[in-house]
Write an enzyme that holds these catalytic residues in place. Structure first.
Site, mmCIF file in Angstrom:
data_model
loop_
_atom_site.group_PDB
_atom_site.id
_atom_site.type_symbol
_atom_site.label_atom_id
_atom_site.label_comp_id
_atom_site.label_asym_id
_atom_site.label_seq_id
_atom_site.Cartn_x
_atom_site.Cartn_y
_atom_site.Cartn_z
ATOM 1 N N LYS A 1 74.644 22.145 5.671
ATOM 2 C CA LYS A 1 75.540 22.298 4.507
ATOM 3 C C LYS A 1 76.036 23.723 4.315
ATOM 4 O O LYS A 1 77.135 23.947 3.822
ATOM 5 C CB LYS A 1 74.870 21.800 3.230
ATOM 6 C CG LYS A 1 74.830 20.291 3.129
ATOM 7 C CD LYS A 1 74.557 19.828 1.715
ATOM 8 C CE LYS A 1 74.640 18.307 1.610
ATOM 9 N NZ LYS A 1 73.467 17.639 2.218
ATOM 10 N N GLU B 1 78.826 19.911 -8.259
ATOM 11 C CA GLU B 1 77.762 19.059 -8.748
ATOM 12 C C GLU B 1 76.745 18.916 -7.630
ATOM 13 O O GLU B 1 77.031 19.217 -6.471
ATOM 14 C CB GLU B 1 78.299 17.674 -9.116
ATOM 15 C CG GLU B 1 78.601 16.758 -7.941
ATOM 16 C CD GLU B 1 79.822 17.198 -7.131
ATOM 17 O OE1 GLU B 1 80.701 17.857 -7.712
ATOM 18 O OE2 GLU B 1 79.861 16.875 -5.937
ATOM 19 N N SER C 1 70.596 17.194 11.421
ATOM 20 C CA SER C 1 71.340 17.878 10.352
ATOM 21 C C SER C 1 70.487 18.798 9.487
ATOM 22 O O SER C 1 71.013 19.741 8.894
ATOM 23 C CB SER C 1 72.063 16.842 9.485
ATOM 24 O OG SER C 1 71.158 15.874 9.001
#
Ligand SMILES: *Cc1c(COP(=O)(O)O)cnc(C)c1O
Length: 405
Positions: A101, A123, A388
């Site tokens: 991310k 958010e 990931s």
């Protein structure tokens, strides 16, 4: 390469088109005032992010702060155990802050800095996006407002602590069910009032144009690195590439390196507890076309046509839709989408830890489970799995719910 009428030699120039569409999917379905904000970001993206100054600065950050390139590891013991297929993992778990991310958060926050914005807004549900964005905001000295439902704040105490230590302002959302959906609404609402000074940072290849394109392009570093590393290690391309799909950013990142190659691509969605609506989050397998959160894609709907409740053991995957580019590649047939359930995922989580000394994020364990399945079906060849993120965040929950397997 031409595939069902789409020329992949020029794919990134033509998809999305200037209105943000991948075929019929994508677009920017937002209120009038936010349209202006989206246009401003789109224009800034094309002028700033394509400049050599921006690219040079981001490259330096990737190398010196994020620790990129992340390696590819050959899974020797697991491959030998399974037989004839060679398994490899791209190690996004070793990217700073423990997942992919940060790749797009650093890009988005650097763009915010170049645009002269003082604040980033987002958010978060499980807190992973909030932590990555808080990390990027601290690095650039930007204010950071993270909207989070009360229920999630209670559930995700370690991530709330991380965000606060990193200097972010965690804003509790008490409306409705007080989870991700309400947090999205609150964050968008705040952004529509503050867009002069702030920029909204989406956590995946989702939302209105230009976010699906922008996040894909920032994540494409994963695919570019992986292709070069894999060819360097083995002298050839992998036969298959596998990634888990929540919103779809880690998958688009690695796929983008191989879209124009004769490589099978597999996007894996969570089947959770089973096929009933509410028990899974496999939107591409069971969903239908619809508009939510500002874009047109394939989504899971309830009887009123609203986003359906979803479930997965991996909170990073439980979203009732997927990015518009995945819907496009799904219909085109260029990427195959399949599912893995909770139980198979937990098995793979322990298998990778025991056989290779790598504890995967429970999201990534979906891709590992599918890679293992593929390796059992294929007679020869190689499979590259996108790992990931790392699984530290999941250990307590997995042991409590499933015990040690
Ligand atoms: C958030 C997250 C995902 C899911 O997001 P995508 O946008 O689908 O990649 C997958 N793995 C990890 C480790 C995550 O934190």
């Amino acid at each position: 390469m031409n595939f069902n009428g789409v020329n992949f030699d020029t794919y990134f120039k033509n998809y999305p088109n200037s209105e943000g569409f991948f075929g019929k999917y994508g677009g920017a379905y937002v209120a009038e005032n936010l349209k202006k904000a989206m246009e401003e970001i789109t224009e800034a993206y094309f002028t700033i992010c394509k400049s050599s100054k921006f690219i040079g600065e981001l490259r330096k950050i990737r190398r010196e702060f994020q620790g990129r390139p992340t390696p590819i590891s050959y899974l020797e013991r697991l491959s030998t155990k399974l037989g004839n297929v060679q398994l490899y993992v791209k190690r996004e778990d070793l990217n700073h802050s423990g997942a992919h991310k940060l790749n797009h958060c650093m890009g988005e926050a650097l763009l915010a800095k170049y645009m002269g914005k003082k604040k980033v807004i987002a958010e978060t549900g499980a807190g992973q996006h909030g932590v990555a964005l808080a990390t990027a905001a601290a690095y650039f000295g930007l204010k950071c407002d993270i909207y989070m439902g009360s229920v999630d704040i209670k559930k995700q105490a370690p991530n709330v602590a991380r965000m606060k230590i990193l200097g972010a302002n965690v804003i509790e959302v008490k409306e409705g069910l007080a989870t991700l959906k309400e947090a999205v609404d609150a964050a968008f609402d705040a952004y529509s009032k503050e867009y002069e000074d702030a920029i909204y940072c989406i956590g995946s290849v989702l939302g209105p144009h230009p976010f699906p394109m922008m996040v894909r392009d920032f994540q494409s570093v994963v695919g570019i690195e992986a292709r070069e590393q894999f060819v360097g290690m083995t002298g050839e391309l992998p036969d298959a590439v596998v990634a888990c799909v929540g919103g779809g950013s880690n998958a688009m990142g690695i796929f983008s390196g191989f879209l124009n190659d004769p490589v099978e691509l597999y996007g894996i969605e969570p089947l959770g507890r089973g096929e009933q609506l509410g028990d899974h989050a496999a939107s591409l397998k069971y969903g239908t076309e619809g508009i939510m959160h500002g874009f047109n894609s394939i989504m899971l709907k309830d009887e009123n046509g609203d986003p359906a409740p979803v479930y997965s053991v991996a909170s990073g995957l439980d979203y009732p839709s997927s990015g518009p580019e995945h819907a496009f590649l799904h219909d085109l047939g260029r990427v195959k989408y399949d599912v893995v359930n909770d139980d198979e995922t937990v098995d793979a989580f322990f298998e990778l830890a025991r056989m290779e000394g790598i504890i995967p994020a429970i999201e990534s364990a979906h891709a590992v489970a599918y890679g293992i399945k593929l390796a059992k079906q294929m007679r020869t060849g190689s499979v590259l799995i996108n790992l990931s993120g790392r699984g530290d965040k999941d250990m307590d929950y997995i042991i409590e719910k499933y015990g040690i397997r």
